[in-house]
Motif scaffolding. Sequence first.
Motif, PDB file in Angstrom:
ATOM      1  N   ALA A   1      -4.288  -4.965 -15.149  1.00  0.00           N
ATOM      2  CA  ALA A   1      -4.031  -6.342 -14.725  1.00  0.00           C
ATOM      3  C   ALA A   1      -3.855  -7.282 -15.915  1.00  0.00           C
ATOM      4  CB  ALA A   1      -5.169  -6.834 -13.831  1.00  0.00           C
ATOM      5  N   GLN A   2      -4.363  -6.875 -17.090  1.00  0.00           N
ATOM      6  CA  GLN A   2      -4.270  -7.714 -18.284  1.00  0.00           C
ATOM      7  C   GLN A   2      -3.073  -7.366 -19.174  1.00  0.00           C
ATOM      8  OE1 GLN A   2      -8.205  -8.377 -20.274  1.00  0.00           O
ATOM      9  NE2 GLN A   2      -8.924  -6.949 -18.714  1.00  0.00           N
ATOM     10  N   CYS A   3      -2.352  -6.300 -18.844  1.00  0.00           N
ATOM     11  CA  CYS A   3      -1.196  -5.908 -19.642  1.00  0.00           C
ATOM     12  C   CYS A   3       0.030  -6.727 -19.253  1.00  0.00           C
ATOM     13  CB  CYS A   3      -0.919  -4.419 -19.455  1.00  0.00           C
ATOM     14  SG  CYS A   3      -2.216  -3.347 -20.115  1.00  0.00           S
ATOM     15  N   ARG A   4       1.049  -6.690 -20.095  1.00  0.00           N
ATOM     16  CA  ARG A   4       2.280  -7.416 -19.817  1.00  0.00           C
ATOM     17  C   ARG A   4       2.909  -6.938 -18.512  1.00  0.00           C
ATOM     18  NH1 ARG A   4       4.198  -5.345 -24.780  1.00  0.00           N
ATOM     19  NH2 ARG A   4       5.981  -4.564 -23.583  1.00  0.00           N
ATOM     20  N   PRO A   5       3.579  -7.832 -17.787  1.00  0.00           N
ATOM     21  CA  PRO A   5       4.241  -7.408 -16.550  1.00  0.00           C
ATOM     22  C   PRO A   5       5.267  -6.304 -16.756  1.00  0.00           C
ATOM     23  CG  PRO A   5       4.096  -9.793 -16.632  1.00  0.00           C
ATOM     24  CD  PRO A   5       3.648  -9.294 -17.979  1.00  0.00           C
ATOM     25  N   ASP A   6       5.899  -6.266 -17.947  1.00  0.00           N
ATOM     26  CA  ASP A   6       6.916  -5.247 -18.188  1.00  0.00           C
ATOM     27  C   ASP A   6       6.358  -3.968 -18.804  1.00  0.00           C
ATOM     28  OD1 ASP A   6       6.346  -6.433 -20.656  1.00  0.00           O
ATOM     29  OD2 ASP A   6       8.396  -6.160 -21.403  1.00  0.00           O
ATOM     30  N   CYS A   7       5.058  -3.902 -18.998  1.00  0.00           N
ATOM     31  CA  CYS A   7       4.436  -2.667 -19.474  1.00  0.00           C
ATOM     32  C   CYS A   7       4.526  -1.623 -18.367  1.00  0.00           C
ATOM     33  CB  CYS A   7       2.975  -2.917 -19.845  1.00  0.00           C
ATOM     34  SG  CYS A   7       2.042  -1.427 -20.257  1.00  0.00           S
ATOM     35  N   LEU A   8       5.067  -0.444 -18.701  1.00  0.00           N
ATOM     36  CA  LEU A   8       5.237   0.593 -17.694  1.00  0.00           C
ATOM     37  C   LEU A   8       3.934   1.350 -17.471  1.00  0.00           C
ATOM     38  CD1 LEU A   8       8.724   2.113 -18.587  1.00  0.00           C
ATOM     39  CD2 LEU A   8       8.165   0.389 -16.858  1.00  0.00           C
ATOM     40  N   LYS A   9       3.506   1.383 -16.232  1.00  0.00           N
ATOM     41  CA  LYS A   9       2.292   2.088 -15.840  1.00  0.00           C
ATOM     42  C   LYS A   9       2.716   3.422 -15.234  1.00  0.00           C
ATOM     43  CE  LYS A   9       1.641  -1.665 -13.548  1.00  0.00           C
ATOM     44  NZ  LYS A   9       2.566  -2.557 -14.285  1.00  0.00           N
ATOM     45  N   ILE A  10       2.399   4.510 -15.944  1.00  0.00           N
ATOM     46  CA  ILE A  10       2.886   5.833 -15.555  1.00  0.00           C
ATOM     47  C   ILE A  10       1.708   6.747 -15.220  1.00  0.00           C
ATOM     48  CG2 ILE A  10       4.224   7.839 -16.267  1.00  0.00           C
ATOM     49  CD1 ILE A  10       5.736   6.060 -18.211  1.00  0.00           C
ATOM     50  N   GLY A  11       1.607   7.138 -13.969  1.00  0.00           N
ATOM     51  CA  GLY A  11       0.595   8.094 -13.568  1.00  0.00           C
ATOM     52  C   GLY A  11       1.019   9.507 -13.912  1.00  0.00           C
ATOM     53  N   LEU A  12       0.042  10.375 -14.113  1.00  0.00           N
ATOM     54  CA  LEU A  12       0.288  11.802 -14.335  1.00  0.00           C
ATOM     55  C   LEU A  12      -0.483  12.566 -13.268  1.00  0.00           C
ATOM     56  CD1 LEU A  12      -0.212  11.999 -18.227  1.00  0.00           C
ATOM     57  CD2 LEU A  12       1.898  11.522 -16.970  1.00  0.00           C
ATOM     58  N   SER A  13       0.213  13.370 -12.499  1.00  0.00           N
ATOM     59  CA  SER A  13      -0.425  14.042 -11.362  1.00  0.00           C
ATOM     60  C   SER A  13      -0.068  15.514 -11.323  1.00  0.00           C
ATOM     61  CB  SER A  13      -0.001  13.382 -10.045  1.00  0.00           C
ATOM     62  OG  SER A  13      -0.569  14.055  -8.938  1.00  0.00           O
ATOM     63  N   LEU A  14      -1.073  16.350 -11.116  1.00  0.00           N
ATOM     64  CA  LEU A  14      -0.855  17.787 -10.969  1.00  0.00           C
ATOM     65  C   LEU A  14      -0.217  18.142  -9.630  1.00  0.00           C
ATOM     66  CD1 LEU A  14      -4.318  18.895 -12.360  1.00  0.00           C
ATOM     67  CD2 LEU A  14      -2.114  19.249 -13.499  1.00  0.00           C
ATOM     68  N   PHE A  15      -0.263  17.190  -8.670  1.00  0.00           N
ATOM     69  CA  PHE A  15       0.199  17.464  -7.312  1.00  0.00           C
ATOM     70  C   PHE A  15       1.173  16.387  -6.846  1.00  0.00           C
ATOM     71  CE2 PHE A  15      -4.241  18.910  -7.746  1.00  0.00           C
ATOM     72  CZ  PHE A  15      -4.062  20.271  -7.578  1.00  0.00           C
ATOM     73  N   ASP A  16       1.953  16.707  -5.819  1.00  0.00           N
ATOM     74  CA  ASP A  16       2.864  15.749  -5.210  1.00  0.00           C
ATOM     75  C   ASP A  16       2.080  14.664  -4.468  1.00  0.00           C
ATOM     76  OD1 ASP A  16       5.106  17.001  -6.172  1.00  0.00           O
ATOM     77  OD2 ASP A  16       5.483  18.158  -4.338  1.00  0.00           O
ATOM     78  N   PRO A  17       2.746  13.559  -4.117  1.00  0.00           N
ATOM     79  CA  PRO A  17       2.025  12.449  -3.489  1.00  0.00           C
ATOM     80  C   PRO A  17       1.651  12.731  -2.038  1.00  0.00           C
ATOM     81  CG  PRO A  17       4.370  11.974  -3.533  1.00  0.00           C
ATOM     82  CD  PRO A  17       4.167  13.235  -4.342  1.00  0.00           C
ATOM     83  N   VAL A  18       0.673  11.957  -1.569  1.00  0.00           N
ATOM     84  CA  VAL A  18       0.390  11.881  -0.145  1.00  0.00           C
ATOM     85  C   VAL A  18       1.278  10.797   0.447  1.00  0.00           C
ATOM     86  CG1 VAL A  18      -1.978  12.696  -0.424  1.00  0.00           C
ATOM     87  CG2 VAL A  18      -1.506  10.232  -0.501  1.00  0.00           C
ATOM     88  N   ALA A  19       1.389  10.741   1.752  1.00  0.00           N
ATOM     89  CA  ALA A  19       2.271   9.760   2.386  1.00  0.00           C
ATOM     90  C   ALA A  19       1.755   8.343   2.161  1.00  0.00           C
ATOM     91  CB  ALA A  19       2.402  10.056   3.871  1.00  0.00           C
ATOM     92  N   THR A  20       0.490   8.106   2.479  1.00  0.00           N
ATOM     93  CA  THR A  20      -0.100   6.774   2.323  1.00  0.00           C
ATOM     94  C   THR A  20      -1.585   6.898   1.984  1.00  0.00           C
ATOM     95  OG1 THR A  20      -0.629   6.627   4.688  1.00  0.00           O
ATOM     96  CG2 THR A  20       1.463   5.651   3.967  1.00  0.00           C
ATOM     97  N   ILE A  21      -2.090   5.859   1.349  1.00  0.00           N
ATOM     98  CA  ILE A  21      -3.528   5.695   1.121  1.00  0.00           C
ATOM     99  C   ILE A  21      -3.976   4.571   2.050  1.00  0.00           C
ATOM    100  CG2 ILE A  21      -5.301   5.072  -0.568  1.00  0.00           C
ATOM    101  CD1 ILE A  21      -3.261   6.093  -2.739  1.00  0.00           C
ATOM    102  N   ASP A  22      -4.923   4.849   2.935  1.00  0.00           N
ATOM    103  CA  ASP A  22      -5.224   3.929   4.026  1.00  0.00           C
ATOM    104  C   ASP A  22      -5.918   2.635   3.589  1.00  0.00           C
ATOM    105  OD1 ASP A  22      -4.095   5.672   5.813  1.00  0.00           O
ATOM    106  OD2 ASP A  22      -5.996   6.595   6.415  1.00  0.00           O
ATOM    107  N   ASP A  23      -6.745   2.702   2.548  1.00  0.00           N
ATOM    108  CA  ASP A  23      -7.573   1.534   2.234  1.00  0.00           C
ATOM    109  C   ASP A  23      -7.220   0.902   0.887  1.00  0.00           C
ATOM    110  OD1 ASP A  23      -8.488   3.857   1.043  1.00  0.00           O
ATOM    111  OD2 ASP A  23     -10.617   3.361   1.230  1.00  0.00           O
ATOM    112  N   VAL A  24      -5.929   0.725   0.638  1.00  0.00           N
ATOM    113  CA  VAL A  24      -5.488  -0.015  -0.545  1.00  0.00           C
ATOM    114  C   VAL A  24      -5.884  -1.478  -0.376  1.00  0.00           C
ATOM    115  CG1 VAL A  24      -3.448  -0.812  -1.819  1.00  0.00           C
ATOM    116  CG2 VAL A  24      -3.571   1.545  -0.990  1.00  0.00           C
ATOM    117  N   TYR A  25      -6.314  -2.108  -1.474  1.00  0.00           N
ATOM    118  CA  TYR A  25      -6.629  -3.536  -1.389  1.00  0.00           C
ATOM    119  C   TYR A  25      -5.935  -4.276  -2.516  1.00  0.00           C
ATOM    120  CZ  TYR A  25     -10.025  -3.934  -5.235  1.00  0.00           C
ATOM    121  OH  TYR A  25     -10.614  -3.978  -6.473  1.00  0.00           O
TER     122      TYR A  25
END
Length: 202
Positions: free
Chosen positions: A149-173
């Motif tokens: 939240a404190q990084c520049r808006p144009d800073c790229l946030k890149i996740g690294l995952s061993l697995f493919d995504p799930v459809a949705t996460i129910d309790d995002v806030y």
Amino acid sequence: MTKAELRAAFRQKRRSLSEGEWQTRCEAISTQFFTFLPSRPVSVIGTFLPIESQKEVNTWLIVRQLWQDFPPIRVAAPVTNLETGTLENYEINPDTAFTKNRYGIPEPPTSLFAIQHSLFDIILVPLLTFDQTGNRVGYGGGFYDRFLAQCRPDCLKIGLSLFDPVATIDDVYEGDIRINFCITPDRIWAFDGNTDLTDGTD
């Protein structure tokens, strides 16, 4: 599924990977990252360092190749402040001596050069899983959400995952910070209209 349910499920999925499967997936993620990197102007990259006992993505593969093949790029790793719930990042190099914190995370000494949040061009973000819109499930401490939240808006946030995504996460806030990309062994997932460099789709 909720974050708690997903944490439990994907911790188990990681544990079920053989050492060989884990290594192969980590190597594929590193290869995908270096197909992505040349298309971006990058001066500073922040990366998590893996908790080996948790079979996190082995970011050392990326870090060591950056040091070898991209020496102008500065690389930084975080130190966790458990009292404030924050991360401070310090520039690392092949001579850096790391110590493991109570969670088994390698951390650089705080006597090194601190990198201001505003300087990062890319942050490699740890996660247990992510969904098809760029939300992620971490370990639940909120350290990375506060940092990102404190990084520049144009800073790229890149996740690294061993697995493919799930459809949705129910309790995002609203305090959850979405990632711009997620790299898996098979592809680069893109969100917010960014280009997926592996197949040309958005």
